[in-house]
Design an enzyme around this catalytic site. Structure first.
Site: not given
Ligand code: ADP
Length: 305
Positions: A29-31, A100-102, A164, A255-256
């Site tokens: 995730d951080t990468l 996973y193997w971590r 996360n 999200g990342d």
């Molecule tokens: P995570 O990956 O941490 O679960 P989210 O599902 O809230 O986070 O998604 C993070 C961001 O990715 C959202 O704020 C949006 O900008 C984008 N995103 C996620 N899913 C979609 C989608 N189906 N269509 C467009 N953008 C998306």
């Protein structure tokens, strides 16, 4: 103060299983967040991945992969005899599952030597880590890790944090709540995702989540919620920033990459609401591709135009 450092674990990812043949990649995730910060910043802006590597061929490949893509790894210790963590993605129909193997990965020891870690993180403009970073660090090193973060902050680094929350990484949810709350108190920028926060803290909605984090003293909060608008709270003001329409085929790293887009914009002096708008654009492109990492040049061309 200069540059951006992301702290966490880079794993080996096995995917695309075709009988007994696998494709090997690198992930974490951080990468992923460091990747998109790199893609969005000018080449002379330093981006570091801070972790601990092993001394094996796979760790060498991880370092080479990051370095070739403009992400420095020279501040991370190389631990004799240690190995990277590994996971495999298997498909049953369209359903993905992860093995996973971590448990004894090198990265778990990234805070083993706090003085070294402090030196690695010194003088950064911004330091980013996540709840996954906290979860994988050996339990006996977590407090010294947070002390190093606090010290860097006291010396002027901005601290950005995404909880996360991943239930499987935290056998003890009370401990997760405690450590993630502690990390929030050390953060200038919080980048939570609503369903993760609801799973751990039971927030009723995004507003409740933002209010809880405000009460912890976080001054800049962006609550992500998939295709719903992000709540951006900064300097006592709140705005809802709508997401960008996408033909999502794989939401890995959404999200990342949002975090990377947001933090790069902030590092470039763009105000929070506009930064969230740019972050949505980055994430919308990422969900249209397979995997979390699009080629660096593609990302750079897409976002730096
Ligand atoms: P995570 O990956 O941490 O679960 P989210 O599902 O809230 O986070 O998604 C993070 C961001 O990715 C959202 O704020 C949006 O900008 C984008 N995103 C996620 N899913 C979609 C989608 N189906 N269509 C467009 N953008 C998306």
């Amino acid at each position: 103060m200069h540059g951006f450092a992301s702290v966490g674990e880079c794993m080996i990812e096995l995917s695309g299983q075709n009988d007994t043949q696998w494709h090997m990649g690198f992930a974490g995730d951080t990468l992923n967040t460091a990747w998109y910060v790199r893609a969005l910043m000018q080449p002379d802006f330093a981006v570091d991945y801070v972790t601990a590597f092993g001394d094996d061929a796979f760790s060498n490949q991880q370092m080479a992969f990051l370095n070739e893509n403009g992400i420095a790894t020279d501040k991370s210790p190389i631990i004799k005899g240690a190995r990277p963590g590994l996971y495999a993605i298997t498909l049953t129909g369209a359903e993905r599952s992860f093995t996973y193997w971590r448990n004894d990965s090198a990265a778990r020891r990234l805070a083993e030597n706090p003085a070294h870690l402090l030196k690695s993180l010194k003088n950064r403009k911004m330091i980013y880590f996540s709840g996954i970073t906290l979860a994988i660090i050996l339990p006996e090193h977590r407090q010294s890790f947070l002390e190093v973060i606090n010290q860097c902050r006291a010396e002027g680094a901005q601290i950005a944090f995404d909880p996360n929350f991943r239930s499987a990484l935290w056998p003890d949810h009370n401990l997760a709540r405690e450590l993630i709350t502690q990390a929030m108190r050390s953060s200038d920028i919080a980048l939570p995702t609503l369903p993760d926060e609801q799973a751990l803290f039971g927030d009723a909605d995004g507003q409740a989540c933002a209010a809880r984090l405000t009460a912890l003293g976080v001054k800049e909060i962006v609550v992500k919620d998939g295709t719903d608008p992000a709540i951006v709270q900064f300097e006592g003001k709140q705005v809802l920033v709508p997401s960008v329409k996408a033909n999502a085929i794989d939401t890995t790293g959404a999200g990342d990459s949002f975090n990377g887009g947001y933090l790069a914009a902030r590092l470039n002096g763009i105000a929070p609401a506009e930064a969230a708008s740019q972050a949505h654009k980055v994430a919308a492109h990422v969900v249209e591709c397979r995997g979390a990492l699009m080629p660096m040049q593609t990302a750079h061309d897409l976002f730096m135009r």
